[in-house]
Design an enzyme around this catalytic site. Structure first.
Site, PDB file in Angstrom:
ATOM      1  N   ASP A 152       0.857  -1.184   0.000  1.00 32.72           N
ATOM      2  CA  ASP A 152       0.000   0.000   0.000  1.00 32.72           C
ATOM      3  C   ASP A 152       0.889   1.228   0.000  1.00 32.72           C
ATOM      4  O   ASP A 152       2.059   1.151   0.350  1.00 32.72           O
ATOM      5  CB  ASP A 152      -0.867   0.027   1.268  1.00 32.72           C
ATOM      6  CG  ASP A 152       0.004  -0.038   2.510  1.00 32.72           C
ATOM      7  OD1 ASP A 152       0.311  -1.159   2.945  1.00 32.72           O
ATOM      8  OD2 ASP A 152       0.411   1.026   3.018  1.00 32.72           O
ATOM      9  N   ASP A 208       1.708   4.512   1.958  1.00 33.45           N
ATOM     10  CA  ASP A 208       1.475   4.952   3.326  1.00 33.45           C
ATOM     11  C   ASP A 208       0.655   6.246   3.325  1.00 33.45           C
ATOM     12  O   ASP A 208       0.543   6.936   2.316  1.00 33.45           O
ATOM     13  CB  ASP A 208       2.817   5.143   4.038  1.00 33.45           C
ATOM     14  CG  ASP A 208       2.686   4.946   5.535  1.00 33.45           C
ATOM     15  OD1 ASP A 208       2.012   3.985   5.950  1.00 33.45           O
ATOM     16  OD2 ASP A 208       3.257   5.751   6.289  1.00 33.45           O
TER      17      ASP A 208
END
Ligand code: ZN
Length: 277
Positions: free
Chosen positions: A215, A217
Site C-alpha cells: 500500500d 502509506d
C-alpha cells in the site's frame, strides 16, 4: 539432529505447500519463538521456515519474540536469513506490488528487546558482556545481491536499496508521521524489520530484507489511509511470485563455509561472555 543452513522468516505462504516439511519445536534461553521451525529441503538446501507472526498469525509485531526467533534459527545451524515482509511505500512511485531490497534501516520502535547483550544472565548462568555491534550497513551485501538477481530472473524489476523505517505498530502511521518519514528521504515503512536485522547481526548471521509494498502509506496517498483489507489483497496477489523469488534466492545463496561478507565480523575483538548456539 535437525540441521538447516538457511532461514526464512515470513508467512505460511512460503512453506506450507512444500513436501516433507518437519515441524521442529525449539526452546531458547529467551523463551519460545513465534512457532515451530518448519524444516525442509529446497533446491538441495536445508531451509528452516519460521512464521514471524505464528502459524495462525496471532503474534502482533510489537510482541514477537525476536530474540527467540533468531536464536532458534541459529541453534539449528542457520547462518543466512531471508526476511520477506510487507511494507508501506513512502513515495508515490513505490506503489503496491513494488519489491524493494533495502540497504538501510531506521529504528522508530519503542518497546522491544533488541539485544542479546543487555547483562541479563542466561539460564546456564553465563552473563553477556557489554558489546557494541557494528551495524553501519545493516543488511548482508551478498544476500542483497542474490535477492535482487532472483527478482530480475523472474521479470520483477526490484528497487535496489532504500531505507526502511520500522515503527512500533500495531497501528499504521498518521498522515503527519508518514509525511515526516517521506520528507526524511526514507523509502518504505514496516513494523518487523527491527530488531530482526540487528539481532541477526549480533548472532553473526547474514540477514537480507525483501520488502513487498502492499500500500502507499498515509502521507503518500490522498484517500482514507492504509486499510488491512488492502494490505491483504495486495499481499495475496504477490505472494506467489515473491515465493518464486525467495526460492531462487535460497538456491543461489553461498554455502555457509564460503561466506565472504563482513556479517560474521561484527564482533571482532569483543569478548561476548556467552556462547552462541
Ligand atoms: Zn553476510
Amino acid at each position: 539432529m535437525v540441521n538447516a543452513e538457511i532461514g526464512v522468516i515470513g508467512g505460511s505462504g512460503f512453506y506450507s505447500f512444500l513436501e516433507d516439511v518437519s515441524e521442529v519445536p525449539v526452546e531458547t534461553p529467551y523463551g519460545p519463538p513465534s512457532d515451530c521451525l518448519y524444516v525442509g529441503e529446497l533446491a538441495g538446501r536445508q531451509v528452516a521456515f519460521l512464521p514471524r507472526h505464528g502459524r495462525s498469525h496471532t503474534v502482533p509485531p510489537h510482541r514477537i519474540n525476536y530474540r527467540a526467533n533468531l536464536w532458534a534459527l541459529r541453534s539449528v545451524g542457520v547462518r543466512q536469513v531471508l526476511g520477506p515482509c510487507a511494507v508501506g511505500g513512502l513515495r508515490a512511485e513505490y506503489g503496491p506490488g513494488t519489491l524493494l531490497v533495502p540497504d538501510q534501516l531506521v529504528d522508530r520502535t519503542k518497546s522491544r528487546a533488541q539485544t542479546f547483550f543487555n547483562g541479563e544472565p542466561l539460564p546456564d548462568g553465563s552473563v553477556p558482556n557489554v558489546v557494541h555491534t557494528t551495524f553501519a550497513d545493516p543488511y548482508c551485501p551478498v544476500g542483497r545481491g542474490v535477492a535482487l538477481a532472483a527478482a530480475r530472473g523472474r521479470d520483477w524489476e526490484p528497487v535496489d536499496g532504500g531505507t526502511m523505517v520500522v515503527i512500533e505498530g500495531p497501528r499504521f502511521s498518521t498522515r503527519a508521521e508518514s509525511r515526516w518519514h517521506a520528507a526524511a528521504g526514507w523509502s518504505v515503512v514496516g513494523m518487523t524489520g527491527h530488531p530482526e536485522a540487528v539481532l541477526a547481526r549480533e548472532l553473526g548471521l547474514c540477514y537480507t530484507s525483501m520488502a513487498l509494498v502492499t500500500d502507499l502509506d498515509a502521507g503518500a496517498e490522498t484517500g482514507e489511509g492504509v486499510s488491512h483489507t488492502e494490505v491483504l489483497k495486495v499481499f495475496g496477489e504477490n505472494v506467489g511470485r515473491l515465493r518464486e523469488v525467495l526460492f531462487d534466492a535460497v538456491a543461489a545463496l553461498p554455502a555457509t563455509e564460503s561466506r565472504a561478507c563482513l556479517c560474521t565480523h561484527a564482533h571482532d575483538g569483543w569478548d561476548l561472555g556467552i556462547e552462541l548456539p
